[in-house]
Scaffold this motif. Structure first.
Motif, PDB file in Angstrom:
ATOM      1  N   GLN A  19      13.164 -10.949  -1.400  1.00  0.00           N
ATOM      2  CA  GLN A  19      12.152 -11.953  -1.028  1.00  0.00           C
ATOM      3  C   GLN A  19      11.512 -11.561  -0.079  1.00  0.00           C
ATOM      4  N   LEU A  20       9.952 -10.580  -0.082  1.00  0.00           N
ATOM      5  CA  LEU A  20       9.204 -10.605   0.699  1.00  0.00           C
ATOM      6  C   LEU A  20       8.844 -11.449   1.661  1.00  0.00           C
ATOM      7  N   ARG A  21       8.607 -11.439   2.585  1.00  0.00           N
ATOM      8  CA  ARG A  21       7.865 -12.834   3.571  1.00  0.00           C
ATOM      9  C   ARG A  21       6.671 -12.301   3.871  1.00  0.00           C
ATOM     10  N   ARG A  22       6.424 -11.229   3.432  1.00  0.00           N
ATOM     11  CA  ARG A  22       4.794 -10.574   3.732  1.00  0.00           C
ATOM     12  C   ARG A  22       4.206  -9.432   2.728  1.00  0.00           C
ATOM     13  N   ARG A  23       3.486 -10.135   1.727  1.00  0.00           N
ATOM     14  CA  ARG A  23       2.975  -8.698   0.834  1.00  0.00           C
ATOM     15  C   ARG A  23       1.938  -7.962   1.224  1.00  0.00           C
ATOM     16  N   SER A  24       2.074  -6.773   0.941  1.00  0.00           N
ATOM     17  CA  SER A  24       1.142  -6.261   1.153  1.00  0.00           C
ATOM     18  C   SER A  24       0.909  -4.661   0.018  1.00  0.00           C
ATOM     19  N   LEU A  25      -0.298  -4.224   0.420  1.00  0.00           N
ATOM     20  CA  LEU A  25      -0.685  -3.028  -0.440  1.00  0.00           C
ATOM     21  C   LEU A  25      -2.095  -2.554  -0.240  1.00  0.00           C
ATOM     22  N   LYS A  26      -2.063  -1.285  -0.755  1.00  0.00           N
ATOM     23  CA  LYS A  26      -2.951  -0.588  -0.253  1.00  0.00           C
ATOM     24  C   LYS A  26      -3.452   0.521  -1.563  1.00  0.00           C
ATOM     25  N   PHE A  27      -4.878   0.741  -1.297  1.00  0.00           N
ATOM     26  CA  PHE A  27      -6.219   0.911  -2.278  1.00  0.00           C
ATOM     27  C   PHE A  27      -6.567   1.666  -2.862  1.00  0.00           C
ATOM     28  N   ALA A  29      -9.776   3.421  -4.425  1.00  0.00           N
ATOM     29  CA  ALA A  29     -10.783   3.252  -5.310  1.00  0.00           C
ATOM     30  C   ALA A  29     -11.310   5.089  -5.714  1.00  0.00           C
ATOM     31  N   LEU A  30     -11.767   4.708  -6.480  1.00  0.00           N
ATOM     32  CA  LEU A  30     -11.671   6.587  -6.965  1.00  0.00           C
ATOM     33  C   LEU A  30     -13.234   7.011  -6.704  1.00  0.00           C
ATOM     34  N   HIS A  31     -13.582   5.890  -7.736  1.00  0.00           N
ATOM     35  CA  HIS A  31     -15.319   6.310  -8.016  1.00  0.00           C
ATOM     36  C   HIS A  31     -16.383   6.017  -6.577  1.00  0.00           C
ATOM     37  N   THR A  32     -15.545   5.038  -5.884  1.00  0.00           N
ATOM     38  CA  THR A  32     -15.989   4.729  -4.829  1.00  0.00           C
ATOM     39  C   THR A  32     -15.976   5.500  -3.399  1.00  0.00           C
ATOM     40  N   GLY A  33     -14.271   6.202  -3.470  1.00  0.00           N
ATOM     41  CA  GLY A  33     -13.918   7.150  -2.449  1.00  0.00           C
ATOM     42  C   GLY A  33     -13.601   5.673  -1.282  1.00  0.00           C
ATOM     43  N   GLU A  34     -13.399   4.089  -1.597  1.00  0.00           N
ATOM     44  CA  GLU A  34     -12.926   3.345  -0.628  1.00  0.00           C
ATOM     45  C   GLU A  34     -11.711   3.053  -0.084  1.00  0.00           C
ATOM     46  N   SER A  35     -10.880   2.412  -0.076  1.00  0.00           N
ATOM     47  CA  SER A  35     -10.266   2.763   1.052  1.00  0.00           C
ATOM     48  C   SER A  35      -9.376   1.448   1.358  1.00  0.00           C
ATOM     49  N   LEU A  36      -8.788   0.826   1.014  1.00  0.00           N
ATOM     50  CA  LEU A  36      -7.753  -0.779   1.489  1.00  0.00           C
ATOM     51  C   LEU A  36      -6.810  -1.024   1.868  1.00  0.00           C
ATOM     52  N   ASN A  87       4.961   3.562  -0.284  1.00  0.00           N
ATOM     53  CA  ASN A  87       4.106   3.386   0.138  1.00  0.00           C
ATOM     54  C   ASN A  87       2.459   3.795   0.222  1.00  0.00           C
ATOM     55  N   GLU A  88       2.446   4.417  -0.539  1.00  0.00           N
ATOM     56  CA  GLU A  88       1.108   5.636  -1.188  1.00  0.00           C
ATOM     57  C   GLU A  88       0.379   4.261  -1.680  1.00  0.00           C
ATOM     58  N   PRO A  89      -0.731   4.405  -1.122  1.00  0.00           N
ATOM     59  CA  PRO A  89      -1.845   4.076  -2.354  1.00  0.00           C
ATOM     60  C   PRO A  89      -1.545   4.045  -3.575  1.00  0.00           C
ATOM     61  N   PHE A  90      -2.202   3.027  -4.140  1.00  0.00           N
ATOM     62  CA  PHE A  90      -2.697   2.636  -5.687  1.00  0.00           C
ATOM     63  C   PHE A  90      -3.666   3.609  -6.015  1.00  0.00           C
ATOM     64  N   GLN A  91      -4.273   4.577  -6.541  1.00  0.00           N
ATOM     65  CA  GLN A  91      -5.673   5.348  -6.909  1.00  0.00           C
ATOM     66  C   GLN A  91      -5.636   3.651  -7.769  1.00  0.00           C
ATOM     67  N   ASP A 125      -6.504  -0.168 -13.531  1.00  0.00           N
ATOM     68  CA  ASP A 125      -6.125   0.675 -13.941  1.00  0.00           C
ATOM     69  C   ASP A 125      -5.439   1.885 -13.428  1.00  0.00           C
ATOM     70  N   ILE A 126      -4.443   2.273 -12.866  1.00  0.00           N
ATOM     71  CA  ILE A 126      -4.427   3.112 -11.539  1.00  0.00           C
ATOM     72  C   ILE A 126      -3.019   4.477 -11.569  1.00  0.00           C
ATOM     73  N   SER A 127      -2.720   5.465 -10.586  1.00  0.00           N
ATOM     74  CA  SER A 127      -2.148   6.623  -9.983  1.00  0.00           C
ATOM     75  C   SER A 127      -0.635   6.278  -9.300  1.00  0.00           C
ATOM     76  N   VAL A 128      -0.080   6.857  -8.340  1.00  0.00           N
ATOM     77  CA  VAL A 128       0.374   6.412  -7.474  1.00  0.00           C
ATOM     78  C   VAL A 128       0.038   7.528  -7.031  1.00  0.00           C
ATOM     79  N   PRO A 129       0.150   8.300  -5.803  1.00  0.00           N
ATOM     80  CA  PRO A 129       0.112   9.815  -5.213  1.00  0.00           C
ATOM     81  C   PRO A 129       1.429  10.084  -5.436  1.00  0.00           C
ATOM     82  N   GLY A 130       2.415  11.202  -5.562  1.00  0.00           N
ATOM     83  CA  GLY A 130       3.572  11.465  -5.350  1.00  0.00           C
ATOM     84  C   GLY A 130       4.345  10.678  -6.383  1.00  0.00           C
TER      85      GLY A 130
END
Length: 167
Positions: A19-27, A29-36, A87-91, A125-130
């Protein structure tokens, strides 16, 4: 609707053994080059400002239209990330799609559903580096939490929070 999203119990994470006390993600966006990088859930609740940030990055970039992303989809991605031990971002190839964008893509590709769950903010629709697409697909299938589409020629895996199915 936003208020209902804030009170969803931790049951959404039930398939995860930890059970995670915190839920975090990385994204990324391939088409815009934006990261989060976001912590979208903490102390037993979704964080509205962070959900807004996710909604923006996963918007329909063609129409520049923002709609709410299903928090259950984010929870599913968190479980997939945990299963992949990364912990790689979802592309992101595609998150939310407006009906107009979806219709245009459907007209040009037999792989796009007429009423895609992307229109409802319940698919990505995603991929994950590594990690290979086979690993990503396996991690998604193991969740038994929605649809999983495998598109090796287009280099992505589709994940959604609809009924359990795969293709």
């Amino acid at each position: 609707m936003a208020a209902a999203q804030l009170v969803v119990p931790a049951v959404a994470m039930a398939r995860t053994t930890v059970q995670l006390r915190r839920r975090s993600l990385k994204f990324y966006a391939l088409h815009t080059g934006e990261s989060l990088t976001t912590t979208y859930w903490e102390n037993g609740r979704y964080i509205p400002e962070e959900l807004d940030r996710v909604n923006y990055v996963l918007r329909d970039f063609r129409a520049n239209e923002v709609k709410p992303i299903d928090p259950s989809l984010l929870d599913l991605l968190t479980r997939i990330q945990y299963r992949l031990s990364t912990n790689e971002p979802f592309q992101v190839i595609s998150g939310y799609r407006s009906p107009l964008t979806n219709a245009m893509l459907h007209a040009n590709s037999e792989g796009v559903a007429v009423h895609s769950l992307h229109i409802e903010g319940k698919a990505i629709d995603i991929s994950v580096p590594g990690r290979s697409l086979v690993q990503l697909r396996g991690a998604a299938l193991a969740q038994q939490a929605g649809g999983v589409g495998y598109y090796p020629k287009s280099d992505f895996v589709h994940v959604d929070t609809g009924r359990v199915r795969y293709w």
